[in-house]
Design a protein around this motif. Structure first.
Motif, mmCIF file in Angstrom:
data_model
loop_
_atom_site.group_PDB
_atom_site.id
_atom_site.type_symbol
_atom_site.label_atom_id
_atom_site.label_comp_id
_atom_site.label_asym_id
_atom_site.label_seq_id
_atom_site.Cartn_x
_atom_site.Cartn_y
_atom_site.Cartn_z
ATOM 1 N N MET A 1 0.911 -1.272 -0.541
ATOM 2 C CA MET A 1 -0.112 0.362 0.504
ATOM 3 C C MET A 1 1.334 1.257 -0.206
ATOM 4 N N MET A 2 0.643 2.364 -0.908
ATOM 5 C CA MET A 2 1.206 3.138 -0.798
ATOM 6 C C MET A 2 0.639 4.398 -1.206
ATOM 7 N N LYS A 3 0.920 5.772 0.101
ATOM 8 C CA LYS A 3 0.363 7.277 -0.396
ATOM 9 C C LYS A 3 1.919 8.184 -0.687
ATOM 10 N N CYS A 4 2.396 8.750 0.038
ATOM 11 C CA CYS A 4 3.444 9.781 -0.806
ATOM 12 C C CYS A 4 4.440 9.815 -1.899
ATOM 13 N N GLY A 5 5.203 7.538 -1.622
ATOM 14 C CA GLY A 5 5.585 7.432 -3.317
ATOM 15 C C GLY A 5 7.381 8.200 -2.855
ATOM 16 N N VAL A 6 7.675 8.942 -1.807
ATOM 17 C CA VAL A 6 8.883 9.731 -1.949
ATOM 18 C C VAL A 6 9.668 9.338 -0.760
ATOM 19 N N GLY A 7 8.941 8.099 0.616
ATOM 20 C CA GLY A 7 9.889 7.488 1.672
ATOM 21 C C GLY A 7 9.655 9.010 2.926
ATOM 22 N N LYS A 8 7.938 9.275 2.363
ATOM 23 C CA LYS A 8 7.713 10.222 3.919
ATOM 24 C C LYS A 8 6.745 9.736 4.351
ATOM 25 N N CYS A 9 5.809 9.356 3.990
ATOM 26 C CA CYS A 9 4.380 8.186 5.360
ATOM 27 C C CYS A 9 4.609 7.087 5.804
ATOM 28 N N GLY A 10 5.340 6.138 5.463
ATOM 29 C CA GLY A 10 5.382 5.066 6.340
ATOM 30 C C GLY A 10 4.748 4.175 5.789
ATOM 31 N N HIS A 11 3.845 4.273 5.120
ATOM 32 C CA HIS A 11 2.555 3.063 4.297
ATOM 33 C C HIS A 11 3.338 1.861 3.981
ATOM 34 N N CYS A 12 4.754 2.208 3.279
ATOM 35 C CA CYS A 12 4.976 0.809 2.592
ATOM 36 C C CYS A 12 6.058 -0.063 2.921
ATOM 37 N N THR A 13 6.589 -0.073 4.287
ATOM 38 C CA THR A 13 7.303 -0.236 4.677
ATOM 39 C C THR A 13 8.266 -1.772 4.949
ATOM 40 N N TYR B 1 13.632 -1.496 4.925
ATOM 41 C CA TYR B 1 12.983 -0.432 3.720
ATOM 42 C C TYR B 1 11.634 -0.224 3.517
ATOM 43 N N TYR B 2 11.577 1.235 2.451
ATOM 44 C CA TYR B 2 10.723 1.316 1.996
ATOM 45 C C TYR B 2 10.463 1.155 0.473
ATOM 46 N N CYS B 3 9.345 0.371 0.159
ATOM 47 C CA CYS B 3 8.963 -0.171 -0.747
ATOM 48 C C CYS B 3 9.299 0.975 -2.138
ATOM 49 N N CYS B 4 8.265 1.910 -1.959
ATOM 50 C CA CYS B 4 8.716 3.001 -2.913
ATOM 51 C C CYS B 4 10.473 3.138 -3.106
ATOM 52 N N THR B 5 10.832 3.818 -2.381
ATOM 53 C CA THR B 5 11.571 4.242 -2.922
ATOM 54 C C THR B 5 12.568 3.488 -2.746
#
Ligand SMILES: Cc1cc2nc3c(=O)[nH]c(=O)nc-3n(C[C@H](O)[C@H](O)[C@H](O)COP(=O)(O)OP(=O)(O)OC[C@H]3O[C@@H](n4cnc5c(N)ncnc54)[C@H](O)[C@@H]3O)c2cc1C
Ligand code: FES
Length: 286
Positions: free
Chosen positions: A249-261, A265-269
């Motif tokens: 699940m993603m929101k910001c896409g730039v490693g800021k919101c913490g949704h995608c850990t 790791y952050y999945c988005c970055t």
């Protein structure tokens, strides 16, 4: 263009949605469509470049944003192709749009597959269902520069013969001798399928690989990864030669919101593409 200006423009593309026009909508299997998008602002269009496996944040104006993989290869710039499954709010609104309508995009995001590292190697692409969307970008990139890679294998599993994404494109490539295809369907109620019926892992009996020179890229439904990786282990492919594209699940896409850990790791970055040896110890990763 000056390097600082280029960098600023790239940053703009990540944080600020850019308008894009839907050029064409090509029907795929039921509930899936291929959208061809063109950025409207010429400077933004010129600045936009991506790596195979990266994704965009797609905005349906007035509705919301969703992460979607880029399906077209970097070797064919100008048009951004995305293959979308109608899943919820944003994608349902997208399916109501027509050619000529506008959406907005941010990105590209994430790291992508290490195309340069794959050069000179045997490459095995393993996709399940909609997982073919990001892998198509890698597949077409390799085919566009075929001489730079050794053997190329595509293994693709679908639910049934009517669920094969990019069917006509794949059929059009069938007479090429520089790629080996292996297709599977989970079930074939109509009795029309001439190839393998069963899950994609059943295809591994049919292939011989050189574990020293084979690099693999995987993308598919969560259940697929663990079983495919077991098969790759049996083929003795080193874990650092396996790349998995993961979805969170993603929101910001730039490693800021913490949704995608995923662990640390952050999945988005840090992803969505991970070298399997880097995430081996993270239990929830695959
Ligand atoms: C890196 C990345 C690449 C993606 N590429 C594509 C693509 O190429 N094509 C495509 O069709 N979809 C892709 N997706 C999935 C897509 O972003 C989700 O389906 C998204 O929820 C669609 O937005 P929506 O508003 O239509 O659905 P929503 O209204 O947000 O939700 C639909 C349902 O899916 C659930 N959901 C949302 N996101 C995820 C997720 N990441 N994993 C599991 N369940 C989820 C929600 O909880 C809800 O039940 C990708 C996702 C990621 C993270
Ligand atoms: S989507 Fe916000 S941190 Fe990854």
């Amino acid at each position: 263009m000056e390097p600082e200006v280029q960098q600023k423009n790239k940053t703009d593309l990540v944080f600020q949605p850019q308008l894009a026009r839907i050029e064409r909508i090509l029907p795929q299997i039921s509930g899936h469509r291929l959208f061809q998008l063109k950025l409207i602002n010429e400077e933004a269009a010129e600045q936009f470049s991506h790596l195979c496996g990266q994704f965009i944040e797609l905005t349906v104006i007035g509705v919301g944003e969703a992460p979607i993989s880029i399906s077209s290869p970097p070797s064919r710039p100008g048009t951004i192709e995305i293959c979308v499954r109608k899943a919820g709010v944003v994608t349902s609104a997208l399916f109501k749009l027509h050619p000529g309508d506008q959406v907005a995009i941010r990105g590209p995001f994430g790291n992508g597959f290490p195309l340069d590292e794959l050069k000179g190697k045997d490459v095995m692409l393993i996709a399940g269902g909609l997982g073919l969307a990001p892998l198509r970008s890698l597949l077409l990139s390799i085919l566009d520069d075929r001489a730079s890679f050794k053997d190329l294998v595509l293994m693709y599993g679908s639910r049934n013969p009517n669920d094969i994404l990019f069917k006509y494109e794949l059929l059009g490539m069938m007479n090429r001798t520089d790629i080996k295809y292996f297709f599977s369907v989970d079930s074939d109620d109509e009795g029309i399928w001439k190839q393998y019926v069963g899950v994609v892992t059943g295809l591994f009996e049919r292939i011989e690989v050189n574990p020293e020179t084979t690099f693999c890229a995987l993308c598919g439904p969560p259940i697929m990864y663990r079983f495919v990786i077991q098969e790759l282990k049996k083929k003795k492919i080193p874990m650092d030669q396996i790349f998995v594209s993961l979805e969170r699940m993603m929101k910001c896409g730039v490693g800021k919101c913490g949704h995608c850990t995923i662990g640390k790791y952050y999945c988005c970055t840090d992803g969505p593409v991970f070298r399997y040896s880097d995430i081996l110890d993270i239990k929830e990763a695959v």
